[in-house]
Design a protein around this motif. Structure first.
Motif, PDB file in Angstrom:
ATOM      1  N   ILE A   1       0.871  -1.176   0.000  1.00 25.37           N
ATOM      2  CA  ILE A   1       0.000   0.000   0.000  1.00 25.37           C
ATOM      3  C   ILE A   1       0.906   1.223   0.000  1.00 25.37           C
ATOM      4  CG2 ILE A   1      -1.756   1.259   1.287  1.00 25.37           C
ATOM      5  CD1 ILE A   1      -2.419  -1.531   2.573  1.00 25.37           C
ATOM      6  N   THR A   2       0.891   1.961  -1.089  1.00 21.18           N
ATOM      7  CA  THR A   2       1.695   3.174  -1.189  1.00 21.18           C
ATOM      8  C   THR A   2       0.844   4.355  -0.737  1.00 21.18           C
ATOM      9  OG1 THR A   2       2.960   2.234  -3.017  1.00 21.18           O
ATOM     10  CG2 THR A   2       3.070   4.628  -2.713  1.00 21.18           C
ATOM     11  N   VAL A   3       1.319   5.063   0.284  1.00 24.62           N
ATOM     12  CA  VAL A   3       0.595   6.201   0.840  1.00 24.62           C
ATOM     13  C   VAL A   3       1.291   7.471   0.376  1.00 24.62           C
ATOM     14  CG1 VAL A   3      -0.204   7.318   2.959  1.00 24.62           C
ATOM     15  CG2 VAL A   3      -0.120   4.813   2.819  1.00 24.62           C
ATOM     16  N   THR A   4       0.548   8.325  -0.321  1.00 25.62           N
ATOM     17  CA  THR A   4       1.132   9.549  -0.883  1.00 25.62           C
ATOM     18  C   THR A   4       0.525  10.824  -0.303  1.00 25.62           C
ATOM     19  OG1 THR A   4      -0.420   9.437  -2.729  1.00 25.62           O
ATOM     20  CG2 THR A   4       1.754   8.436  -3.064  1.00 25.62           C
ATOM     21  N   ASP A   5      -0.494  10.695   0.551  1.00 27.43           N
ATOM     22  CA  ASP A   5      -1.132  11.850   1.175  1.00 27.43           C
ATOM     23  C   ASP A   5      -0.928  11.807   2.681  1.00 27.43           C
ATOM     24  OD1 ASP A   5      -2.483  13.040  -1.153  1.00 27.43           O
ATOM     25  OD2 ASP A   5      -3.674  11.190  -1.136  1.00 27.43           O
ATOM     26  N   ASN A   6      -0.895  12.977   3.303  1.00 21.81           N
ATOM     27  CA  ASN A   6      -0.838  13.045   4.756  1.00 21.81           C
ATOM     28  C   ASN A   6      -2.186  12.615   5.334  1.00 21.81           C
ATOM     29  OD1 ASN A   6       0.948  15.900   4.064  1.00 21.81           O
ATOM     30  ND2 ASN A   6       1.888  14.264   5.221  1.00 21.81           N
ATOM     31  N   ASP A   7      -2.153  12.108   6.560  1.00 21.52           N
ATOM     32  CA  ASP A   7      -3.356  11.749   7.305  1.00 21.52           C
ATOM     33  C   ASP A   7      -4.287  10.817   6.527  1.00 21.52           C
ATOM     34  OD1 ASP A   7      -2.553  13.316   9.512  1.00 21.52           O
ATOM     35  OD2 ASP A   7      -3.232  15.102   8.450  1.00 21.52           O
ATOM     36  N   THR A   8      -3.716   9.757   5.997  1.00 19.67           N
ATOM     37  CA  THR A   8      -4.472   8.763   5.233  1.00 19.67           C
ATOM     38  C   THR A   8      -4.990   7.677   6.171  1.00 19.67           C
ATOM     39  OG1 THR A   8      -3.174   9.163   3.246  1.00 19.67           O
ATOM     40  CG2 THR A   8      -4.292   7.037   3.387  1.00 19.67           C
ATOM     41  N   ILE A   9      -6.223   7.263   5.947  1.00 21.64           N
ATOM     42  CA  ILE A   9      -6.807   6.160   6.705  1.00 21.64           C
ATOM     43  C   ILE A   9      -6.556   4.872   5.943  1.00 21.64           C
ATOM     44  CG2 ILE A   9      -8.969   5.126   7.520  1.00 21.64           C
ATOM     45  CD1 ILE A   9      -9.974   8.014   7.948  1.00 21.64           C
ATOM     46  N   LEU A  10      -6.083   3.856   6.649  1.00 20.94           N
ATOM     47  CA  LEU A  10      -5.849   2.537   6.065  1.00 20.94           C
ATOM     48  C   LEU A  10      -6.939   1.608   6.576  1.00 20.94           C
ATOM     49  CD1 LEU A  10      -2.005   2.400   6.653  1.00 20.94           C
ATOM     50  CD2 LEU A  10      -3.214   3.162   4.617  1.00 20.94           C
ATOM     51  N   SER A  11      -7.624   0.948   5.660  1.00 22.09           N
ATOM     52  CA  SER A  11      -8.758   0.098   5.987  1.00 22.09           C
ATOM     53  C   SER A  11      -8.506  -1.312   5.471  1.00 22.09           C
ATOM     54  CB  SER A  11     -10.021   0.685   5.349  1.00 22.09           C
ATOM     55  OG  SER A  11     -11.119  -0.175   5.501  1.00 22.09           O
ATOM     56  N   PHE A  12      -8.516  -2.289   6.385  1.00 22.80           N
ATOM     57  CA  PHE A  12      -8.275  -3.693   6.042  1.00 22.80           C
ATOM     58  C   PHE A  12      -9.539  -4.475   6.354  1.00 22.80           C
ATOM     59  CE2 PHE A  12      -4.292  -1.736   6.994  1.00 22.80           C
ATOM     60  CZ  PHE A  12      -3.420  -2.262   6.051  1.00 22.80           C
ATOM     61  N   LYS A  13     -10.072  -5.157   5.350  1.00 20.76           N
ATOM     62  CA  LYS A  13     -11.319  -5.896   5.541  1.00 20.76           C
ATOM     63  C   LYS A  13     -11.135  -7.360   5.196  1.00 20.76           C
ATOM     64  CE  LYS A  13     -16.206  -5.817   4.747  1.00 20.76           C
ATOM     65  NZ  LYS A  13     -17.340  -5.158   4.197  1.00 20.76           N
ATOM     66  N   LEU A  14     -11.596  -8.223   6.088  1.00 22.41           N
ATOM     67  CA  LEU A  14     -11.591  -9.659   5.871  1.00 22.41           C
ATOM     68  C   LEU A  14     -12.759  -9.956   4.930  1.00 22.41           C
ATOM     69  CD1 LEU A  14     -10.102 -12.203   6.851  1.00 22.41           C
ATOM     70  CD2 LEU A  14     -11.704 -12.305   8.752  1.00 22.41           C
ATOM     71  N   VAL A  15     -12.446 -10.181   3.650  1.00 21.45           N
ATOM     72  CA  VAL A  15     -13.501 -10.345   2.645  1.00 21.45           C
ATOM     73  C   VAL A  15     -13.838 -11.800   2.362  1.00 21.45           C
ATOM     74  CG1 VAL A  15     -13.092  -8.116   1.520  1.00 21.45           C
ATOM     75  CG2 VAL A  15     -11.865 -10.156   0.720  1.00 21.45           C
ATOM     76  N   GLN A  16     -12.901 -12.693   2.650  1.00 18.91           N
ATOM     77  CA  GLN A  16     -13.160 -14.109   2.423  1.00 18.91           C
ATOM     78  C   GLN A  16     -12.351 -14.904   3.443  1.00 18.91           C
ATOM     79  OE1 GLN A  16     -12.473 -15.364  -1.590  1.00 18.91           O
ATOM     80  NE2 GLN A  16     -12.999 -17.470  -1.183  1.00 18.91           N
ATOM     81  N   ALA A  17     -13.065 -15.782   4.179  1.00 22.27           N
ATOM     82  CA  ALA A  17     -12.418 -16.592   5.209  1.00 22.27           C
ATOM     83  C   ALA A  17     -13.415 -17.647   5.672  1.00 22.27           C
ATOM     84  CB  ALA A  17     -11.989 -15.722   6.389  1.00 22.27           C
ATOM     85  N   PRO A  18     -12.916 -18.727   6.284  1.00 19.99           N
ATOM     86  CA  PRO A  18     -13.838 -19.667   6.919  1.00 19.99           C
ATOM     87  C   PRO A  18     -14.707 -18.906   7.938  1.00 19.99           C
ATOM     88  CG  PRO A  18     -11.662 -20.631   6.783  1.00 19.99           C
ATOM     89  CD  PRO A  18     -11.526 -19.182   6.365  1.00 19.99           C
ATOM     90  N   ALA A  19     -15.938 -19.354   8.146  1.00 19.74           N
ATOM     91  CA  ALA A  19     -16.926 -18.630   8.955  1.00 19.74           C
ATOM     92  C   ALA A  19     -16.456 -18.296  10.370  1.00 19.74           C
ATOM     93  CB  ALA A  19     -18.223 -19.421   9.011  1.00 19.74           C
ATOM     94  N   ASP A  20     -15.585 -19.122  10.959  1.00 22.44           N
ATOM     95  CA  ASP A  20     -15.180 -18.888  12.348  1.00 22.44           C
ATOM     96  C   ASP A  20     -13.893 -18.084  12.497  1.00 22.44           C
ATOM     97  OD1 ASP A  20     -13.614 -20.976  11.354  1.00 22.44           O
ATOM     98  OD2 ASP A  20     -13.367 -21.884  13.329  1.00 22.44           O
ATOM     99  N   VAL A  21     -13.279 -17.628  11.403  1.00 26.74           N
ATOM    100  CA  VAL A  21     -12.004 -16.904  11.466  1.00 26.74           C
ATOM    101  C   VAL A  21     -12.237 -15.406  11.640  1.00 26.74           C
ATOM    102  CG1 VAL A  21      -9.917 -16.278  10.181  1.00 26.74           C
ATOM    103  CG2 VAL A  21     -10.754 -18.633  10.126  1.00 26.74           C
ATOM    104  N   ILE A  22     -11.512 -14.820  12.611  1.00 25.50           N
ATOM    105  CA  ILE A  22     -11.568 -13.378  12.849  1.00 25.50           C
ATOM    106  C   ILE A  22     -10.153 -12.838  13.048  1.00 25.50           C
ATOM    107  CG2 ILE A  22     -13.894 -13.410  13.848  1.00 25.50           C
ATOM    108  CD1 ILE A  22     -12.556 -13.254  16.625  1.00 25.50           C
ATOM    109  N   ILE A  23     -10.019 -11.529  12.959  1.00 25.85           N
ATOM    110  CA  ILE A  23      -8.747 -10.855  13.241  1.00 25.85           C
ATOM    111  C   ILE A  23      -8.688 -10.612  14.749  1.00 25.85           C
ATOM    112  CG2 ILE A  23      -7.340  -8.799  12.823  1.00 25.85           C
ATOM    113  CD1 ILE A  23      -9.025  -8.500  10.158  1.00 25.85           C
ATOM    114  N   ARG A  24      -7.626 -11.084  15.400  1.00 25.15           N
ATOM    115  CA  ARG A  24      -7.485 -10.926  16.856  1.00 25.15           C
ATOM    116  C   ARG A  24      -6.632  -9.713  17.226  1.00 25.15           C
ATOM    117  NH1 ARG A  24     -11.012 -13.447  19.622  1.00 25.15           N
ATOM    118  NH2 ARG A  24      -9.668 -13.953  21.326  1.00 25.15           N
ATOM    119  N   SER A  25      -5.536  -9.496  16.476  1.00 22.72           N
ATOM    120  CA  SER A  25      -4.660  -8.364  16.773  1.00 22.72           C
ATOM    121  C   SER A  25      -3.819  -8.025  15.548  1.00 22.72           C
ATOM    122  CB  SER A  25      -3.735  -8.679  17.963  1.00 22.72           C
ATOM    123  OG  SER A  25      -2.839  -9.716  17.634  1.00 22.72           O
ATOM    124  N   VAL A  26      -3.250  -6.829  15.583  1.00 24.74           N
ATOM    125  CA  VAL A  26      -2.362  -6.377  14.510  1.00 24.74           C
ATOM    126  C   VAL A  26      -1.199  -5.639  15.155  1.00 24.74           C
ATOM    127  CG1 VAL A  26      -2.145  -4.979  12.417  1.00 24.74           C
ATOM    128  CG2 VAL A  26      -4.336  -6.066  12.948  1.00 24.74           C
TER     129      VAL A  26
END
Length: 130
Positions: free
Chosen positions: A35-60
């Motif tokens: 992800i190349t960020v070229t603007d100041n104060d950019t919001i980065l959005s990560f979405k789990l779009v495909q995964a087994p039904a019980d999988v979630i993001i726990r931490s980053v």
């Protein structure tokens, strides 16, 4: 119209796919990988779009840890979306390390999909200030 109204910050989107492999292990892939960020104060959005039904993001976690460009990641209540902001005031490269789990609270070993011969760490954030 109010001429003093600030514009909304730019948003960079990344889609996450987690796949369960035949051997029972999991693999995550990210699009885009860099992800190349070229603007100041950019919001980065990560979405789990495909995964087994019980999988979630726990931490980053952010590497390097002692950076001052990226905010602390915020994970949605349902564990399928992460947002953070990037002040993007200095040229640098960061790597995000996602930890996944099951909705039952179990930690899942999810490896990043290998990309090419070098198998770099993804997703990668490349700051390129204006």
């Amino acid at each position: 119209m109010n001429k003093n109204k600030q514009e909304d910050p730019p948003i960079k989107h990344c889609e996450i796919t987690v796949t369960k492999l035949d051997d029972g292990s999991y693999e995550a892939s990210y699009e885009p990988k860099v992800i190349t960020v070229t603007d100041n104060d950019t919001i980065l959005s990560f979405k789990l779009v495909q995964a087994p039904a019980d999988v979630i993001i726990r931490s980053v976690s952010i590497n390097p840890e002692d950076q001052d460009q990226l905010s602390t990641p915020s994970i949605s209540r349902h564990g399928n979306h992460v947002t953070l902001s990037d002040v993007n005031t200095q040229r640098d490269t960061f790597h995000l390390d996602f930890t996944y789990g099951s909705k039952k609270g179990e930690k899942l070993a999810v490896a990043a999909a290998k990309m090419g011969v070098m198998g770099g760490l993804y997703p990668e954030i490349s700051n390129d200030p204006p």
